[in-house]
Design a protein around this motif. Sequence first.
Motif, PDB file in Angstrom:
ATOM      1  N   PRO A 185       7.026   3.206  -2.542  1.00 40.07           N
ATOM      2  CA  PRO A 185       5.754   2.189  -2.571  1.00 40.07           C
ATOM      3  C   PRO A 185       5.420   1.490  -0.969  1.00 40.07           C
ATOM      4  CG  PRO A 185       7.349   1.188  -3.689  1.00 40.07           C
ATOM      5  CD  PRO A 185       7.961   2.614  -3.250  1.00 40.07           C
ATOM      6  N   ILE A 213       4.195   6.836  -4.532  1.00 37.16           N
ATOM      7  CA  ILE A 213       4.816   6.287  -5.837  1.00 37.16           C
ATOM      8  C   ILE A 213       5.766   7.162  -6.468  1.00 37.16           C
ATOM      9  CG2 ILE A 213       4.007   5.137  -7.783  1.00 37.16           C
ATOM     10  CD1 ILE A 213       1.532   4.114  -6.345  1.00 37.16           C
ATOM     11  N   ALA A 261      -1.872   3.462  -8.068  1.00 40.21           N
ATOM     12  CA  ALA A 261      -0.865   2.786  -8.686  1.00 40.21           C
ATOM     13  C   ALA A 261      -1.090   2.675 -10.257  1.00 40.21           C
ATOM     14  CB  ALA A 261      -0.621   1.531  -8.007  1.00 40.21           C
TER      15      ALA A 261
END
Length: 474
Positions: A289, A284, A374
């Motif tokens: 991603p 990330i 995340a």
Amino acid sequence: MSYPMMISFLSLSVMLFVDRLFLARYSSQALNASVTSGTFSWAFICGGMTLAAMSEVFVSQFNGAGRNKEIGKPIWQMLWFCLFSFAFFIPVALFVTPYVFPIDIKPLENMYFSFFMYTGPLFCIHSAVAGFFIGRGYPKVIQWMAIISNVVNVILDPILIFGIDGYVPSYGMMGAAYATLIGTLVQAAVVFLFFISKKNAKEFGTRNYTFDKKIFLSCLRIGIPPAVFIAVELFGWTFFYFMMEGVSGQHLYVAGVCQSILILFFFVGWGLEKGCVALAGNFIGQKKPHLLNNVLRSSVKLLAIFSLFLGVILFGFADQMIYLFSNSSHFLEENTPVYIAETQGLIKTSLYFIFFYILFENIRWALNGLLTAAGDTVFLLIAGTLSLWVFCFIPTYFLIYLPKASILYAYAIQVVYGCLSTLVVYLRYKQGKWKDIKIVKEDASAHQELLEDLLKGQSAVSDRQHPDITDTVE
């Protein structure tokens, strides 16, 4: 990435397993007391440890973004949190302990729980510092120190629990608590010394202990939801063991032995979750991603291999594992052969259900690792808490506790819970809303420097330093 962390958590699992094994040989009352009060105390401690471990999320994203000088900051913020947490743990020890475990009714539980509350923040220190190594993808230091701390615990357990005539008194149940604390402190101290070494201080700013309110609050924002969830989850399991105690002593003993064996095999899921957090956080940070799908596929493959191993152990060697707990002299003397055979049979059948429960839980932990990296931790808190109570504890209360049904039905309910809770998290991951969450702000100074270079016509910028020039200029 996950293997060293699995070894680390295996060490922790073995530590808890060995504690329970020695306590089972010491007395059934000590084992049962450690199950109820121990689970309740670890609800608070694991909540703090989970929050402190959020340092690894920021370390991984700083590492992926190439912001090395900032890597030490989140570690120190979580160390400050460990210090501040004494203001929470001490009041719990003073005011919650006598309410939940009155000393005149449950003296063993009272001593055990209060001890862990007074020392709770010390267990959180290692989790905070470990993020420095895990987040950067260098977890072997954690691995070896976990093994060493476990060796310390295994050596001290029989000495402190049973004592040595003329040299060391028998501390019984508290001896296991003392051994666990000493082993953990040895681990935390050595890892901290590695963290503040001269090399790391120069490259990663690990001696910059300044309190940074912004990073501290960011760590809390990301860390509080999973910390609350793990605490609520363990509170729920404490409620489960209270229910089993309310049904019968046999229910509680079976649940205690099964939990001890269950803890022994949780190391794969725990370690895999940490590996997923580290890899996903770095991807990330690198603005990739889409690679999280690769992490998930690889996780499932690893879990498939582990499940074969787990099946051989639980299905092929169940009798030997049960024998370790039910072979103590006091257990054989206190119960009839018929009762002992019935109890062993219930434990063996319960272990079959536990196999499928662990399988689903491991997959859920891998998914949790991706969503945690995340920053989608609020969802994990809400969905996890609701799933646990709706799918597990409430059905157990109405279907097992009230009608005094067999404990086997309780473990069947846990399998259903594991399947449904995993499905909920998977659907969230596939939905993709976690891609819109930003927990580490862009390095504005780096972007400004790149823009000035481009305006001056110096467009020969290396891909390594500025991998996404188009997005930066925009």
